[in-house]
Scaffold this motif. Sequence first.
Motif, short mmCIF file in Angstrom:
data_model
loop_
_atom_site.label_atom_id
_atom_site.label_comp_id
_atom_site.label_asym_id
_atom_site.label_seq_id
_atom_site.Cartn_x
_atom_site.Cartn_y
_atom_site.Cartn_z
N THR A 14 0.78 -1.24 0.31
CA THR A 14 0.17 0.06 0.08
C THR A 14 1.08 1.65 -0.02
OG1 THR A 14 -1.44 -1.34 1.31
CG2 THR A 14 -1.98 1.29 1.05
N LYS A 15 2.06 1.37 0.69
CA LYS A 15 3.07 1.91 0.90
C LYS A 15 3.88 2.36 -0.87
CE LYS A 15 5.86 3.68 4.28
NZ LYS A 15 7.24 3.60 5.61
N ASP A 16 3.31 1.36 -0.90
CA ASP A 16 4.22 1.31 -2.20
C ASP A 16 4.25 2.26 -3.09
OD1 ASP A 16 7.07 0.68 -3.69
OD2 ASP A 16 5.64 -1.27 -4.80
N GLU A 17 2.43 1.17 -3.33
CA GLU A 17 1.04 2.41 -4.41
C GLU A 17 1.10 3.85 -3.93
OE1 GLU A 17 -2.08 0.02 -3.92
OE2 GLU A 17 -0.87 -2.02 -5.07
N GLY A 20 3.86 5.76 -5.32
CA GLY A 20 3.71 6.07 -7.03
C GLY A 20 3.02 7.04 -7.52
N TYR A 21 1.63 6.92 -7.06
CA TYR A 21 0.33 8.20 -6.88
C TYR A 21 0.64 9.24 -6.47
CZ TYR A 21 -3.90 10.24 -6.20
OH TYR A 21 -5.13 10.83 -6.08
N MET A 22 1.89 9.72 -5.46
CA MET A 22 2.17 10.83 -4.85
C MET A 22 2.74 11.86 -5.75
SD MET A 22 2.59 10.36 -0.81
CE MET A 22 4.17 11.33 -1.12
N SER A 23 4.33 10.22 -7.32
CA SER A 23 4.56 10.84 -7.91
C SER A 23 3.92 11.04 -9.11
CB SER A 23 6.01 9.48 -8.11
OG SER A 23 6.64 9.88 -8.69
N ASP A 24 2.91 10.97 -9.35
CA ASP A 24 2.23 10.63 -10.53
C ASP A 24 1.77 12.14 -10.20
OD1 ASP A 24 3.30 8.38 -11.31
OD2 ASP A 24 0.87 7.79 -11.48
N PHE A 45 7.16 20.81 -7.07
CA PHE A 45 6.64 19.85 -7.17
C PHE A 45 7.44 18.29 -8.01
CE2 PHE A 45 2.36 22.13 -7.58
CZ PHE A 45 2.17 22.19 -6.62
N ARG A 46 8.06 19.05 -9.17
CA ARG A 46 9.18 17.88 -9.46
C ARG A 46 9.81 17.39 -9.13
NH1 ARG A 46 8.00 18.67 -14.59
NH2 ARG A 46 8.01 20.54 -15.71
N MET A 47 10.72 18.02 -7.53
CA MET A 47 11.67 17.42 -6.75
C MET A 47 10.50 16.65 -5.87
SD MET A 47 14.70 18.90 -6.10
CE MET A 47 14.46 17.72 -7.35
N ALA A 48 8.90 17.29 -5.65
CA ALA A 48 8.72 16.68 -4.52
C ALA A 48 8.01 15.08 -5.41
CB ALA A 48 7.22 16.61 -3.93
N ALA A 49 7.74 15.05 -6.98
CA ALA A 49 7.63 13.92 -7.72
C ALA A 49 8.42 13.45 -7.34
CB ALA A 49 7.62 14.13 -8.45
N LEU A 50 10.32 13.44 -7.29
CA LEU A 50 11.47 12.95 -7.75
C LEU A 50 11.90 11.80 -6.22
CD1 LEU A 50 14.43 12.29 -9.13
CD2 LEU A 50 15.31 13.89 -7.72
N GLU A 51 11.34 13.14 -5.30
CA GLU A 51 11.46 12.14 -4.15
C GLU A 51 10.64 10.69 -3.46
OE1 GLU A 51 13.63 12.60 -0.39
OE2 GLU A 51 13.38 13.71 -1.13
N ALA A 52 9.06 11.27 -4.08
CA ALA A 52 8.72 9.68 -3.72
C ALA A 52 8.63 9.05 -4.64
CB ALA A 52 7.24 10.39 -3.88
N SER A 53 9.89 8.72 -5.93
CA SER A 53 10.19 8.30 -6.93
C SER A 53 11.49 7.45 -6.19
CB SER A 53 9.94 8.15 -7.75
OG SER A 53 10.91 9.20 -8.72
N THR A 54 12.01 8.45 -5.50
CA THR A 54 13.03 7.06 -4.52
C THR A 54 12.87 6.82 -3.77
OG1 THR A 54 14.17 9.55 -5.44
CG2 THR A 54 15.50 8.40 -4.37
N ALA A 55 11.67 7.50 -2.95
CA ALA A 55 11.44 6.31 -1.40
C ALA A 55 10.97 5.24 -2.27
CB ALA A 55 10.37 7.10 -0.93
#
Length: 72
Positions: A14-17, A20-24, A45-55
């Motif tokens: 669930t955390k994984d999904e 991914g949703y946050m990144s998108d 927002f791009r930094m936030a997306a990068l952070e989410a996808s890295t996590a």
Amino acid sequence: MSNMMRNSQIMAQTKDENLGYMSDMALELAQMAEDTGLGTLAYLFRMAALEASTANSVLAEPDNLSRQMTSH
């Protein structure tokens, strides 16, 4: 015992999904901000997306965490 393990797997999934949703979503918001001329907001927002996808990728491969820590 197996029930607890199954629960933690479901929570991790669930955390994984969610990440991914946050990144998108962050990428979509970045695009919208860019379209309206808000470059700084788009960058954030791009930094936030990068952070989410890295996590997200760190969660998917826990053994890479120590290697990533030392390489930075």
